[in-house]
Design an enzyme around this catalytic site. Structure first.
Site, short mmCIF file in Angstrom:
data_model
loop_
_atom_site.label_atom_id
_atom_site.label_comp_id
_atom_site.label_asym_id
_atom_site.label_seq_id
_atom_site.Cartn_x
_atom_site.Cartn_y
_atom_site.Cartn_z
CE LYS A 20 -1.60 1.59 4.28
NZ LYS A 20 -1.45 3.07 4.32
CG ASN A 21 2.16 2.46 3.52
OD1 ASN A 21 1.12 2.80 3.13
ND2 ASN A 21 2.62 2.54 4.97
NE ARG A 90 0.64 12.21 7.14
CZ ARG A 90 1.02 13.42 7.64
NH1 ARG A 90 0.25 14.34 8.08
NH2 ARG A 90 2.33 13.70 7.61
CB CYS A 114 -4.62 10.68 11.04
SG CYS A 114 -4.60 8.83 10.94
NE ARG A 119 0.29 10.75 10.61
CZ ARG A 119 -0.45 9.88 9.96
NH1 ARG A 119 -1.29 9.32 10.25
NH2 ARG A 119 0.24 9.30 8.81
N PRO A 120 1.26 16.65 11.49
CG PRO A 120 3.56 17.33 12.53
CD PRO A 120 2.31 16.35 12.56
CG ASP A 122 6.71 20.40 10.57
OD1 ASP A 122 5.92 19.38 10.54
OD2 ASP A 122 7.60 20.66 11.44
CG LEU A 123 9.42 17.64 8.79
CD1 LEU A 123 9.87 16.25 9.26
CD2 LEU A 123 10.65 18.66 9.01
CG ASP A 301 2.85 1.33 9.45
OD1 ASP A 301 3.21 1.58 8.39
OD2 ASP A 301 2.47 2.29 10.25
CB VAL A 323 7.39 6.43 14.44
CG1 VAL A 323 6.70 7.08 13.18
CG2 VAL A 323 8.31 5.35 14.37
NE ARG A 393 -7.30 4.63 5.04
CZ ARG A 393 -7.01 5.93 5.69
NH1 ARG A 393 -7.44 6.34 6.71
NH2 ARG A 393 -6.04 6.42 5.03
C1 EPZ Z 1 4.19 6.80 6.43
O1 EPZ Z 1 3.17 7.89 7.06
C2 EPZ Z 1 3.17 5.63 6.11
N1 EPZ Z 1 2.00 6.00 5.23
C3 EPZ Z 1 2.52 5.31 7.48
O2 EPZ Z 1 1.79 4.13 7.40
C4 EPZ Z 1 3.76 4.94 8.24
O3 EPZ Z 1 3.40 4.48 9.58
C5 EPZ Z 1 4.80 6.07 8.53
O4 EPZ Z 1 5.01 6.58 7.22
C6 EPZ Z 1 6.10 5.86 9.44
O5 EPZ Z 1 6.68 4.91 8.55
C7 EPZ Z 1 2.21 6.03 3.91
O6 EPZ Z 1 3.12 5.62 3.41
C8 EPZ Z 1 1.06 6.43 3.18
P1 EPZ Z 1 6.06 10.21 8.55
P2 EPZ Z 1 3.78 9.36 7.00
O7 EPZ Z 1 6.03 11.41 7.74
O8 EPZ Z 1 4.31 9.81 5.88
C9 EPZ Z 1 6.15 13.50 12.06
C10 EPZ Z 1 -0.17 2.87 7.62
O9 EPZ Z 1 -0.71 2.38 8.55
N2 EPZ Z 1 6.12 14.50 10.83
O10 EPZ Z 1 7.17 9.45 8.48
O11 EPZ Z 1 2.84 10.31 7.55
C11 EPZ Z 1 4.83 12.73 12.07
O12 EPZ Z 1 3.73 13.41 12.76
C12 EPZ Z 1 0.42 4.16 7.72
O13 EPZ Z 1 0.11 2.17 6.49
C13 EPZ Z 1 6.35 15.92 11.11
O14 EPZ Z 1 6.36 16.11 12.42
O15 EPZ Z 1 4.99 9.19 8.21
C14 EPZ Z 1 5.09 11.45 12.58
O16 EPZ Z 1 5.32 11.62 14.16
C15 EPZ Z 1 0.29 4.94 9.14
N3 EPZ Z 1 6.28 16.71 10.33
C16 EPZ Z 1 6.55 11.14 12.17
O17 EPZ Z 1 7.06 12.44 11.61
C17 EPZ Z 1 6.11 16.12 9.03
O18 EPZ Z 1 6.15 17.26 7.98
C18 EPZ Z 1 6.68 9.92 11.06
O19 EPZ Z 1 5.75 10.50 10.12
C19 EPZ Z 1 5.91 15.09 8.62
C20 EPZ Z 1 5.99 14.22 9.79
#
Ligand code: EPZ
Length: 413
Positions: A20-21, A90, A114, A119-120, A122-123, A301, A323, A393
């Site tokens: 999926k991801n 998202r 979520c 789920r910011p 900002d990055l 996950d 995470v 999903r």
């Molecule tokens: C991806 O989400 C996956 N989703 C998630 O899978 C997975 O849990 C996650 O990566 C971590 O491996 C998809 O790929 C569609 P992150 P993502 O940006 O991109 C913080 C599932 O169940 N953060 O690595 O949203 C954030 O809040 C889903 O399949 C910021 O602070 O994950 C979190 O605490 C759930 N600012 C941490 O980083 C930002 O701009 C990790 O988020 C972006 C993220």
């Protein structure tokens, strides 16, 4: 509503679907080109439908049949992403950079909140601004514009999967090279890099960074998605938890190393083949400690599915979730099924009990839903699980696959 009758060991082989991801960013990469993009091993799940809805809304056509999605369309892209589906999922947010690169400006709703913490983005926005985008916020929308995107070096405070993918997608059409320091290196991110290389960008990974050399235009591709390590891990846990033996096929064993080690620490017997992994319960399950961490650490996950297993492991387990801020939606329903779990700061302590019992519970999110089905499969009696739409999903034919392995589980209308 899903009804599960517990106490039946799961035995047999199940083939992993496409990840999926990996599917979601790969589909959105098609926005970068007017050429056809063909993606194989696309899982039949709701998040893929949502992504295809978005691509249609932006002006492209998607033919999706028998696990293959072909994206066509060389007309104008619509630069205003609609609130629905973006706020439904998202992951849609990473379409902003590609739209900006193609149209010179783009409007993107801020992604919905979520159930697994704030789920910011900002990055993501910091990275786009480093590439020359001017970002404004208006009425819950992000408005970005840029005459020409130029490659830059972007330091990520956190190895965000989404932000890394967003910058790879956008850097592919930026002038010059974009270097991301402290990138995510999940297999799905590397897979996206391979697709972008096929489309004409040059992607180079190094110890602490990844760089992508943008092109004025990108070509089409034919790309076979990598298997879903989270889906596969869920079925391995199911075999151990129910006292059966499950084999997941069509996988990359290396992508599941963290889970395999934890299952072995818990006393399970695990065998690795070329493209398959088998797991079964050895002696009594032992408590383990686990900390979720960016790849190659233990994947967040699989935190909820593993917790379902630890509820009946002998001793006291500690699960530290680093995470996401509050990925504990599965804890209250597991407690309702008799689990002994307490949470303090970012760590859950699970004291193993003999057996869980059936209950009426509701899933709060995708992986919590998987955890509840797993817990129900091993529980005494019958469990009814609401919120099954979350499962759809991210798990292709979840109930069919577990019943084919011997589970007694039904969708109740
Ligand atoms: C991806 O989400 C996956 N989703 C998630 O899978 C997975 O849990 C996650 O990566 C971590 O491996 C998809 O790929 C569609 P992150 P993502 O940006 O991109 C913080 C599932 O169940 N953060 O690595 O949203 C954030 O809040 C889903 O399949 C910021 O602070 O994950 C979190 O605490 C759930 N600012 C941490 O980083 C930002 O701009 C990790 O988020 C972006 C993220």
């Amino acid at each position: 509503m899903i009804r599960v009758e517990g106490g039946h060991p799961l035995r047999g082989r199940v083939r992993a679907a496409g990840a999926k991801n990996a599917a979601l960013p790969a589909l959105l990469a098609s926005l970068l080109t007017d050429q056809p993009v063909r993606l194989e091993r696309i899982p039949r799940i709701a998040d893929v439908e949502t992504t295809i809805d978005l691509i249609h809304a932006l002006g492209k056509r998607v033919d999706w049949k028998d696990g293959v999605a072909e994206v066509h369309g060389d007309g104008e892209l619509w630069a205003r992403a609609p609130r629905d589906p973006v706020q439904r999922m998202r992951a849609s947010f990473i379409a902003l950079g590609p739209l900006l690169a193609r149209c010179g400006e783009a409007w993107m709703p801020l992604p919905g909140g979520c159930a697994i913490g704030p789920r910011p983005v900002d990055l993501h926005l910091y990275g786009l601004s480093r590439l020359g985008a001017r970002i404004e916020f208006t009425d819950g929308l992000v408005y970005a514009r840029a005459r020409r995107l130029r490659g830059a070096t972007v330091w990520l405070d956190y190895p965000s999967v989404g932000a890394t993918e967003h910058l790879l997608l956008t850097g592919a059409l930026a002038e010059g090279t974009t270097t991301i320091i402290n990138p995510a290196r999940e297999p799905e991110v590397v897979d996206l890099g391979r697709l972008l290389e096929q489309m004409g960008a040059r992607v180079r990974w190094a110890a602490d960074r990844v760089s992508i050399e943008g092109q004025p235009e990108l070509g089409g591709a034919c790309h076979d998605l990598l298997p879903d390590r989270i889906e596969a891990g869920t079925y391995l846990i199911a075999g151990v938890l129910t006292g059966g033996e499950t084999t997941v096929t069509g996988v990359v064993p290396e992508h599941l190393q963290a889970l395999v080690e934890k299952l072995k620490d818990a006393g399970a017997s695990v065998e690795l083949g070329e493209q398959e992994i088998s797991a079964r319960r050895g002696e009594a399950l032992q408590a383990v400690d686990v900390t979720t961490w960016p790849y190659p650490g233990f994947p967040t996950d699989l935190q909820a599915p593993l917790m379902a297993l630890l509820c009946c492991a002998e001793g006291e387990s500690h699960v530290r979730e680093t995470v996401f801020a509050s990925r504990w939606g599965h804890v209250p329903p597991l407690q309702a099924m008799g689990a002994s779990i307490s949470i303090r700061d970012d760590t859950a302590t699970i004291r193993g009990v003999k057996k869980l019992h059936g209950a009426e519970v509701v899933a709060s999110d995708l992986r919590a839903g998987a955890a509840l089905v797993l817990a129900a499969l091993g529980a005494a009696g019958t469990t009814r699980i609401g919120g099954e739409e979350h499962l759809a999903r991210g798990y292709e034919s979840f109930l069919n696959k577990v019943t084919a392995l011997g589970a007694k589980a039904w969708e109740e209308t």
